[in-house]
Design a protein around this motif. Sequence first.
Motif, PDB file in Angstrom:
ATOM      1  N   ASN A 216       0.605  -1.467  -0.247  1.00 27.30           N
ATOM      2  CA  ASN A 216      -0.126  -0.210   0.117  1.00 27.30           C
ATOM      3  C   ASN A 216       0.417   0.971  -0.465  1.00 27.30           C
ATOM      4  OD1 ASN A 216      -3.120   1.079   0.334  1.00 27.30           O
ATOM      5  ND2 ASN A 216      -2.178   2.220   2.011  1.00 27.30           N
ATOM      6  N   THR A 217       2.229   0.761   0.401  1.00 22.21           N
ATOM      7  CA  THR A 217       3.129   2.416   0.837  1.00 22.21           C
ATOM      8  C   THR A 217       3.371   2.780  -0.290  1.00 22.21           C
ATOM      9  OG1 THR A 217       3.532   1.907   3.145  1.00 22.21           O
ATOM     10  CG2 THR A 217       4.914   3.753   1.785  1.00 22.21           C
ATOM     11  N   LYS A 218       3.377   1.225  -1.609  1.00 21.92           N
ATOM     12  CA  LYS A 218       4.743   1.961  -2.894  1.00 21.92           C
ATOM     13  C   LYS A 218       3.800   1.881  -3.815  1.00 21.92           C
ATOM     14  CE  LYS A 218       8.405  -0.406  -1.797  1.00 21.92           C
ATOM     15  NZ  LYS A 218      10.102   0.649  -1.800  1.00 21.92           N
ATOM     16  N   VAL A 219       1.993   1.798  -3.269  1.00 20.97           N
ATOM     17  CA  VAL A 219       1.523   2.603  -4.978  1.00 20.97           C
ATOM     18  C   VAL A 219       0.412   3.812  -4.443  1.00 20.97           C
ATOM     19  CG1 VAL A 219       1.229   0.191  -5.367  1.00 20.97           C
ATOM     20  CG2 VAL A 219      -0.508   0.788  -3.627  1.00 20.97           C
ATOM     21  N   SER A 220       1.039   3.978  -3.318  1.00 24.51           N
ATOM     22  CA  SER A 220       0.414   5.916  -2.421  1.00 24.51           C
ATOM     23  C   SER A 220       1.602   6.291  -2.685  1.00 24.51           C
ATOM     24  CB  SER A 220      -0.885   5.364  -1.564  1.00 24.51           C
ATOM     25  OG  SER A 220       0.238   5.214  -0.502  1.00 24.51           O
ATOM     26  N   GLU A 221       2.635   5.817  -2.349  1.00 23.49           N
ATOM     27  CA  GLU A 221       3.285   7.274  -1.349  1.00 23.49           C
ATOM     28  C   GLU A 221       3.426   8.343  -3.116  1.00 23.49           C
ATOM     29  OE1 GLU A 221       7.282   5.800  -0.384  1.00 23.49           O
ATOM     30  OE2 GLU A 221       7.757   4.638  -2.577  1.00 23.49           O
ATOM     31  N   LYS A 222       4.395   9.773  -2.824  1.00 30.77           N
ATOM     32  CA  LYS A 222       4.294  10.654  -2.917  1.00 30.77           C
ATOM     33  C   LYS A 222       5.452  11.015  -4.132  1.00 30.77           C
ATOM     34  CE  LYS A 222       4.355  15.423  -3.570  1.00 30.77           C
ATOM     35  NZ  LYS A 222       3.562  17.024  -2.461  1.00 30.77           N
ATOM     36  N   LYS A 223       5.318  10.916  -4.975  1.00 27.69           N
ATOM     37  CA  LYS A 223       6.776  10.887  -5.607  1.00 27.69           C
ATOM     38  C   LYS A 223       6.844  12.604  -5.943  1.00 27.69           C
ATOM     39  CE  LYS A 223       8.581  10.069 -10.888  1.00 27.69           C
ATOM     40  NZ  LYS A 223       9.465   8.847  -9.860  1.00 27.69           N
ATOM     41  N   GLU A 224       8.580  12.339  -5.690  1.00 26.92           N
ATOM     42  CA  GLU A 224       9.106  13.421  -5.524  1.00 26.92           C
ATOM     43  C   GLU A 224       9.874  13.337  -6.894  1.00 26.92           C
ATOM     44  OE1 GLU A 224       9.190  15.163  -3.594  1.00 26.92           O
ATOM     45  OE2 GLU A 224       8.303  14.858  -2.018  1.00 26.92           O
ATOM     46  N   TYR A 225       9.089  14.950  -7.638  1.00 28.32           N
ATOM     47  CA  TYR A 225       9.571  14.588  -9.076  1.00 28.32           C
ATOM     48  C   TYR A 225      11.557  15.330  -9.159  1.00 28.32           C
ATOM     49  CZ  TYR A 225       5.268  13.102 -10.735  1.00 28.32           C
ATOM     50  OH  TYR A 225       3.973  11.893 -11.739  1.00 28.32           O
ATOM     51  N   LYS A 226      11.136  16.443  -8.354  1.00 28.87           N
ATOM     52  CA  LYS A 226      12.725  17.024  -8.680  1.00 28.87           C
ATOM     53  C   LYS A 226      13.932  15.723  -8.319  1.00 28.87           C
ATOM     54  CE  LYS A 226      12.539  19.364  -3.764  1.00 28.87           C
ATOM     55  NZ  LYS A 226      12.820  20.159  -3.292  1.00 28.87           N
ATOM     56  N   PHE A 227      14.018  15.309  -7.374  1.00 27.94           N
ATOM     57  CA  PHE A 227      14.535  14.524  -7.121  1.00 27.94           C
ATOM     58  C   PHE A 227      14.817  12.946  -8.190  1.00 27.94           C
ATOM     59  CE2 PHE A 227      13.234  15.979  -3.387  1.00 27.94           C
ATOM     60  CZ  PHE A 227      15.161  16.375  -3.140  1.00 27.94           C
ATOM     61  N   LYS A 228      15.940  13.316  -8.883  1.00 21.54           N
ATOM     62  CA  LYS A 228      16.276  12.617 -10.036  1.00 21.54           C
ATOM     63  C   LYS A 228      17.878  11.109 -10.037  1.00 21.54           C
ATOM     64  CE  LYS A 228      13.979  15.188 -13.798  1.00 21.54           C
ATOM     65  NZ  LYS A 228      13.009  14.009 -13.778  1.00 21.54           N
ATOM     66  N   PRO A 229      17.915  10.655 -10.229  1.00 17.75           N
ATOM     67  CA  PRO A 229      18.627   9.453 -10.346  1.00 17.75           C
ATOM     68  C   PRO A 229      19.824  11.132 -10.167  1.00 17.75           C
ATOM     69  CG  PRO A 229      17.656   8.307 -11.231  1.00 17.75           C
ATOM     70  CD  PRO A 229      17.022   9.421 -11.227  1.00 17.75           C
ATOM     71  N   LEU A 230      20.977  10.151  -9.759  1.00 15.89           N
ATOM     72  CA  LEU A 230      22.172  11.741  -9.762  1.00 15.89           C
ATOM     73  C   LEU A 230      23.145  11.037 -10.985  1.00 15.89           C
ATOM     74  CD1 LEU A 230      23.098  11.878  -6.436  1.00 15.89           C
ATOM     75  CD2 LEU A 230      21.963  13.709  -7.231  1.00 15.89           C
ATOM     76  N   THR A 231      24.067  11.737 -11.658  1.00 16.95           N
ATOM     77  CA  THR A 231      24.953  11.595 -12.520  1.00 16.95           C
ATOM     78  C   THR A 231      26.162  11.006 -11.897  1.00 16.95           C
ATOM     79  OG1 THR A 231      25.562  13.935 -12.689  1.00 16.95           O
ATOM     80  CG2 THR A 231      23.867  13.107 -14.176  1.00 16.95           C
ATOM     81  N   GLU A 232      27.261  10.471 -12.625  1.00 16.22           N
ATOM     82  CA  GLU A 232      28.571  10.164 -12.297  1.00 16.22           C
ATOM     83  C   GLU A 232      28.623  12.094 -11.738  1.00 16.22           C
ATOM     84  OE1 GLU A 232      29.777   8.045 -11.590  1.00 16.22           O
ATOM     85  OE2 GLU A 232      28.395   6.886 -11.666  1.00 16.22           O
ATOM     86  N   GLU A 233      28.736  13.055 -12.675  1.00 19.15           N
ATOM     87  CA  GLU A 233      29.238  14.623 -11.830  1.00 19.15           C
ATOM     88  C   GLU A 233      29.269  15.188 -10.751  1.00 19.15           C
ATOM     89  OE1 GLU A 233      32.068  15.910 -13.698  1.00 19.15           O
ATOM     90  OE2 GLU A 233      31.976  13.686 -14.389  1.00 19.15           O
ATOM     91  N   GLN A 234      27.193  14.455 -10.309  1.00 21.32           N
ATOM     92  CA  GLN A 234      26.743  14.494  -9.323  1.00 21.32           C
ATOM     93  C   GLN A 234      27.213  14.402  -8.130  1.00 21.32           C
ATOM     94  OE1 GLN A 234      22.852  14.584 -10.453  1.00 21.32           O
ATOM     95  NE2 GLN A 234      22.413  16.414 -11.035  1.00 21.32           N
ATOM     96  N   ARG A 235      27.102  13.144  -8.101  1.00 20.74           N
ATOM     97  CA  ARG A 235      27.650  12.199  -7.313  1.00 20.74           C
ATOM     98  C   ARG A 235      29.797  12.008  -6.417  1.00 20.74           C
ATOM     99  NH1 ARG A 235      25.595   7.376  -6.421  1.00 20.74           N
ATOM    100  NH2 ARG A 235      27.084   6.174  -5.615  1.00 20.74           N
ATOM    101  N   LYS A 236      29.902  13.028  -7.425  1.00 22.21           N
ATOM    102  CA  LYS A 236      31.248  13.582  -7.122  1.00 22.21           C
ATOM    103  C   LYS A 236      32.055  14.587  -6.473  1.00 22.21           C
ATOM    104  CE  LYS A 236      33.506  11.588 -11.773  1.00 22.21           C
ATOM    105  NZ  LYS A 236      34.368  11.625 -12.882  1.00 22.21           N
ATOM    106  N   SER A 237      30.795  15.457  -6.438  1.00 18.05           N
ATOM    107  CA  SER A 237      30.709  16.789  -5.857  1.00 18.05           C
ATOM    108  C   SER A 237      29.743  16.528  -4.705  1.00 18.05           C
ATOM    109  CB  SER A 237      30.038  17.553  -6.389  1.00 18.05           C
ATOM    110  OG  SER A 237      28.176  17.628  -6.842  1.00 18.05           O
ATOM    111  N   MET A 238      29.412  15.182  -3.789  1.00 20.26           N
ATOM    112  CA  MET A 238      28.860  15.134  -2.759  1.00 20.26           C
ATOM    113  C   MET A 238      29.151  13.950  -1.674  1.00 20.26           C
ATOM    114  SD  MET A 238      25.188  14.570  -4.470  1.00 20.26           S
ATOM    115  CE  MET A 238      23.749  13.966  -3.346  1.00 20.26           C
ATOM    116  N   LYS A 239      28.975  13.936  -0.249  1.00 23.18           N
ATOM    117  CA  LYS A 239      29.316  12.894   0.613  1.00 23.18           C
ATOM    118  C   LYS A 239      28.578  11.982   0.491  1.00 23.18           C
ATOM    119  CE  LYS A 239      30.822  16.847   3.406  1.00 23.18           C
ATOM    120  NZ  LYS A 239      30.708  17.530   4.946  1.00 23.18           N
ATOM    121  N   GLU A 240      29.253  10.719   1.013  1.00 24.18           N
ATOM    122  CA  GLU A 240      28.090   9.892   1.093  1.00 24.18           C
ATOM    123  C   GLU A 240      26.440   9.893   1.566  1.00 24.18           C
ATOM    124  OE1 GLU A 240      28.496   7.148  -0.236  1.00 24.18           O
ATOM    125  OE2 GLU A 240      30.528   7.518  -1.308  1.00 24.18           O
ATOM    126  N   ASP A 241      26.676  10.445   3.010  1.00 25.71           N
ATOM    127  CA  ASP A 241      25.322  10.637   3.834  1.00 25.71           C
ATOM    128  C   ASP A 241      23.877  11.685   2.862  1.00 25.71           C
ATOM    129  OD1 ASP A 241      26.596  12.365   3.918  1.00 25.71           O
ATOM    130  OD2 ASP A 241      26.193  13.147   5.643  1.00 25.71           O
TER     131      ASP A 241
END
Length: 620
Positions: free
Chosen positions: A414-439
């Motif tokens: 039920n959680t999976k089919v009803s949770e709100k989608k966060e459209y502004k959060f997309k999978p990170l690119t490699e370049e974006q991951r390089k500039s971010m910390k693990e957490d």
Amino acid sequence: MNINGVGSGSSGTDYSRITGLATGMDIDGMVKGMLARDRARMDKVGQDRQYLQWQQEAYVDIIKDLKDFNNYFDILKADNMIGSSNYTGTKVVSSKENVLNATTLPGAVKGLYEVKVANLAESAKAQGSFSPLNSGKITNTNGADWQNKTITFSVDGKEIKITLDNMVNPDGSAAATTLDGIVQKIQEKINTTELKDKLTLSAENGTIHFQGAGSQDIVLKDTTLKNLAALKDKSITSFNRNSKLSDLGITAGNFRVTVKGTEFTVNIDNTKSIDDIVTDIKNTQLPSGESLGNFINVSFSDLTKKLTIESKYTGSKEALTITSGTSNFADKTGLTGEFTGINAKVSIKAPGENAFVEVEKESNNFNIDGMSYNLIKPTGDESIELTVTSDATASVDKFKKFIEKYNALVEKINTKVSEKKEYKFKPLTEEQRKSMKEDEIKSWEEKAKQGMLKRDGDLSQILSDLRSAVYNAVEGSGITMTELGITTTSKYMDGGKLEIDETKLKAALENKGDLVQKLFTQTGDKYESQGVFTRFKKIINDNIGFDGTLIKKAGSKDTRWVSENDLSKRITEKNTVLKDLERKFFVKQEALYRRFATLEKNMNSLNSQSNWLYSQMGAS
């Protein structure tokens, strides 16, 4: 400089030294700018691929939960909800558990049962024993030369001495003059001792054979006969499972075993051991490949020295026939004959009855009127008491655990089919991951994964089907979920979770356990007559069975859809597109750097010419 997209492709060429010294231009920056649109296309495909991988992982996770949930409907699993023991609502205590014990089934009548066991059910059984054979070579057949000789035997530690004073008549005439005659005279003397019927002598081809019968250990301790000196201190009757059949007087050949109307021919290789022949008997096959071991059990006891061949099942319908063949195996061991099993005979007095009712069963384990009996020993005229009382505590606890598991599954889907989608959060690119910390990456991806399965049709259908399985009445059960105290929660957002009124459930199990069992486990061709758990099994099978909807969509290990599922195919397609984009990106990147390299070269040439002209003008 190496510019990478989301994929792992690289240019393989290092242009980082092209700095634009001649032109004064930021060449790296210009190349990146010119490739920005290409990079964006690669990033988009890479993000789409990552999103599909996340979706697949999410489906596989739910598939795992459905498989775990399905264990409740597997009768072979310890915590299954299908077995009759879940619906008894009663317990039984035997006055003598080591003689007779029982368990209750749904519908068992509460009260005091009295049971007498006349005899247990038995299989068709043939038992035989081996007689070991020890020999001494005889060259002197003149009975007079044997006169007054002695032989000392030890029987289980006790010495028995015989003196051969009967080898000739008192007047010295009629002495034994053949080996058979000598053996006969010795046997007569042995038969005057406690060795009678325990030790038999025979003669063959100049050899005297000692053959023991029974389980006593007979040792030839001493003798004044040179012919038997080789047997001194040797056990005549000792043998074990490793003894060769030839040493026990068994000849090569075959014998026959008939069981269930089918005859098997067992071949005997007398160079093998007792242990080997036990295996050979069980492995004997018909031309069709059917094995004798499917019908019988074969064993040898080192304790009793007995070989046992018996049918796998008990009862008077079981029959076993063993006949001689070209080997003396069956005759020598005493296994020949026709053997039949017997039925168990029991007398039972049920609660409220005045008289015993005689019952005959083919097995020592059987069910009657909600009682499952396990016979262990005959009781003779003694009555064993079985006291049946109400006790559904264990069953209620199992239902509580089951519903906790059910609610957890419903909540997750039920959680999976009803949770709100966060459209502004997309999978990170490699370049974006390089500039971010693990957490930071972890937090970002958790939000990016939200709503991946929002309004998923297949998962929504599972929830709907589960609710319908619970809501819809079961024809012929005679009871409803509401009467059991099992209802859905009042919160609409719970998605169909269940809650229990333990008092109602306990009372229903104790007083209407057979109806409760029908409500959950009843089978039928029509949906309306199928029990709740029968419906659940079908829902799960439709989704994660051999060709289940979710299995075909996301795959699962140990299935034919592990790599041929829909999402894996789509991920493969994205990989193909991404590799093509990376190849084009590499080609374009190479071409741009070559152009700028040519420009730098030309500018260097012009600068050199300019400097030369300048120097010439200064010289004049």
